[in-house]
Design an enzyme around this catalytic site. Structure first.
Site, mmCIF file in Angstrom:
data_model
loop_
_atom_site.group_PDB
_atom_site.id
_atom_site.type_symbol
_atom_site.label_atom_id
_atom_site.label_comp_id
_atom_site.label_asym_id
_atom_site.label_seq_id
_atom_site.Cartn_x
_atom_site.Cartn_y
_atom_site.Cartn_z
ATOM 1 N N CYS A 76 -9.095 -40.635 -3.456
ATOM 2 C CA CYS A 76 -8.555 -40.888 -2.566
ATOM 3 C C CYS A 76 -6.811 -41.488 -2.690
ATOM 4 O O CYS A 76 -6.028 -41.581 -3.350
ATOM 5 C CB CYS A 76 -8.723 -41.233 -1.528
ATOM 6 S SG CYS A 76 -8.319 -40.374 0.424
ATOM 7 N N HIS A 178 -13.173 -37.027 -2.212
ATOM 8 C CA HIS A 178 -14.840 -39.048 -2.378
ATOM 9 C C HIS A 178 -15.522 -37.990 -3.432
ATOM 10 O O HIS A 178 -16.093 -37.594 -2.749
ATOM 11 C CB HIS A 178 -14.630 -38.640 -1.025
ATOM 12 C CG HIS A 178 -13.356 -39.821 -0.343
ATOM 13 N ND1 HIS A 178 -13.755 -40.638 -0.658
ATOM 14 C CD2 HIS A 178 -12.646 -39.574 0.381
ATOM 15 C CE1 HIS A 178 -13.008 -41.450 0.243
ATOM 16 N NE2 HIS A 178 -12.088 -40.149 0.640
ATOM 17 N N GLU A 180 -17.779 -39.996 -4.680
ATOM 18 C CA GLU A 180 -19.089 -39.980 -3.721
ATOM 19 C C GLU A 180 -19.620 -39.727 -2.820
ATOM 20 O O GLU A 180 -20.729 -39.997 -2.572
ATOM 21 C CB GLU A 180 -19.028 -41.407 -3.675
ATOM 22 C CG GLU A 180 -17.626 -41.769 -2.921
ATOM 23 C CD GLU A 180 -16.304 -41.953 -2.210
ATOM 24 O OE1 GLU A 180 -15.637 -42.959 -1.801
ATOM 25 O OE2 GLU A 180 -16.508 -41.613 -3.422
#
Length: 196
Positions: A76, A178, A180
């Site tokens: 990001c 992202h 994750e």
């Protein structure tokens, strides 16, 4: 083992939770000496690119990061920091990858920040996207994007305009989304990075 660069502008909890789920070992980098403990690195980041760059400069770690020769992943705002310049705060960044971070233009029917799932189209053959299909969905939250550049764009997506979802130069990789927070394919990407 992955070293996560701590400089006060990263959402480290969600990233470490994903690495824990995957059984990937990691530690924190707080000073230059810490880099020697790890064989790859992640630069996380959320918020304002100019402010994040100022925080990174305050750590004194910028020369070390620019000299890294092991696999390094920016996530990001961490990816945006790898670029030359951001329109957010009119800030000069690390200039590791010579592309620009630009502000989305106002477009009827589109909201900024861009928040949600988008198809991502990686170039074939790069190990970061191994076992990830050509139109896999990843989760984005951002108001600025990295220009598409044929020399450095590793994966593209489209929201308002075509832009780089991932960039790559030598040992440096970046993803605007992202991983994750991107389910199965995000976890696959993190596993791939842990093996580079």
């Amino acid at each position: 083992m992955i070293g996560i660069v701590r400089y006060g502008a990263g959402n480290i909890f969600s990233l470490t939770s994903a690495l824990d789920r995957l059984g990937i070992t990691y530690g924190m980098i707080n000073n230059e000496a810490d880099f020697e403990q790890f064989d790859r690195y992640i630069i996380p980041g959320v918020g304002h690119a100019g402010a994040a760059m100022a925080k990174l400069e305050n750590t004194g770690l910028v020369p070390k990061i620019k000299a890294l020769n092991k696999p390094t992943l920016g996530i990001c705002v961490g990816m945006q920091l790898l670029t030359a310049h951001s329109e957010e705060g009119d800030a000069d960044l690390l200039n590791i990858i010579p592309v620009k971070t630009l502000k989305f233009k106002d477009e009827p029917g589109f909201k900024v920040p861009h928040t949600g799932w988008n198809n991502v189209y990686p170039q074939a053959g790069n190990p970061l996207f191994e076992n990830i299909p050509a139109d896999a969905h990843f989760y984005f939250v951002h108001s600025y994007y990295i220009e598409y550049d044929g020399a450095y764009t590793l994966a593209s997506t489209n929201y308002i305009n075509n832009f780089s979802a991932s960039i790559w130069h030598n040992n440096f990789f970046g993803v605007q989304f992202h991983p994750e927070k991107s389910g199965e394919y995000g976890e696959t990407l993190l596993k791939n990075f842990s093996k580079l």
